[in-house]
Design an enzyme around this catalytic site. Sequence first.
Site, short mmCIF file in Angstrom:
data_model
loop_
_atom_site.label_atom_id
_atom_site.label_comp_id
_atom_site.label_asym_id
_atom_site.label_seq_id
_atom_site.Cartn_x
_atom_site.Cartn_y
_atom_site.Cartn_z
N CYS A 82 -0.78 2.45 6.27
CA CYS A 82 -0.23 0.92 6.93
C CYS A 82 0.24 0.54 5.21
CB CYS A 82 -1.19 0.53 7.98
SG CYS A 82 -2.54 0.13 6.98
N CYS B 73 0.94 -1.35 -0.01
CA CYS B 73 0.59 -0.22 -0.28
C CYS B 73 0.76 1.19 0.14
CB CYS B 73 -0.97 -0.21 0.76
SG CYS B 73 -2.14 -1.36 1.74
N HIS C 145 -8.98 3.16 -2.64
CA HIS C 145 -7.60 2.56 -2.26
C HIS C 145 -6.81 2.04 -3.36
CE1 HIS C 145 -3.67 1.33 -0.55
NE2 HIS C 145 -4.39 0.12 0.54
N GLY D 142 0.36 -3.17 3.33
CA GLY D 142 0.48 -5.18 4.43
C GLY D 142 1.62 -5.54 4.56
#
Length: 390
Positions: free
Chosen positions: A376, A86, A346, A378
């Site tokens: 954050c 991300c 996203h 993954g």
Amino acid sequence: MTDAVIVSTARTPIGRARKGSLVGLDAFQLAEVVVPAALERAGVPARDVDGLVLAEAYQGGGVIARNVAVRLGLDDLAGLATNQHCAGGLAAVAIAAGSVRAGMDQVVIAGGTESLTNSAMTTTRKGPDGQPVTWVSASHPETPDAPAFDMSITVGENTARELGLTRRDVDEWAAYSHGQAVASIDGGYFADQIVPVEVTAPDGTTRLFDTDEFPRRGVTVESLAQLRLLHPELPDATVTAGNAAGLNDAAAAVTLASGEYAAANGLAPLARIRSWASVGVPPALTGLGPSLAIPKALDRAGLTLADIDLFEINEAFCSVPVAAIRKLGIAPEIVNVNGSGASLGHPIAATGARMVVTMVHELRRRGNTLGVVSMCAGGGMGAAMVIEAL
């Protein structure tokens, strides 16, 4: 050390994956929209560009940046692919800024591109019996408390549990996010950011797609409360499709230049990159990544939380920004003022770069100076960047 300044920004509107306006374009084609737009908006000759850095997430392991450079006739421009899940788009901007600040490059285009609609997320490998099996690259080793393929637990539910958040807490944030995104669209706040994309309908007609299509009007805490929990078997479960990020397609890019290059060529910088930071956390605590990355980035910039005018903390799940707000003591009203992942969407590899684009424009629109973007990522990661509007 020279400044790394942003001299242009560009992003596509964000589409719904698999059923939205950008389903007919893959990640390569989306990059072909924003890269030349960023270059044109910068007013920089193509011959002066030293590099192209693009994040990609589930595109099969190629180097989209080089592929796109060749497609655009920039044969002498090397390409670099980044993947930090991300945070990939933010990492691309950080890599470019680092190269500029180190004096190795004068001008670099950086960003990310994502077509979850057309991503090559699976392939086949031979199983133990010799038969092909479906395989997906995991973000981290599978554990009972952090499933590798169910981020609603690994990020959403674990973060809520760690902070004692209720479903109402995260639904309230989701409703706020949609409201802010819709207000920003209606106010025309994204108009200068977006490059309209010509899309073709199944009947062959074409139109210009120029508005983020994921935000929903009229979202309320009450309407969100009607949605089904993803994991009703869990005690005090919180995650629904309404308070989680969407599946989306988009691309975003910025042109970075050295302060000296900008001054020598009469460019008017929009912002400078003050600092950035990445952190690792146990995968089960992935959603707490921003709570650690933000202080680290601020420390590197010689700043404190009190110095920051605006934050965007990506809503992979709405528990993530709420957790950061509570852990760090951030005023909620300066967080995600244009919406974020749960409302805007996203598009994984593009999100970090899209956040940079949005933050630059919102700081300047408000007459503010300092902003932080964070998310954050993954596998148990967090990233943050400090941006100063000029």
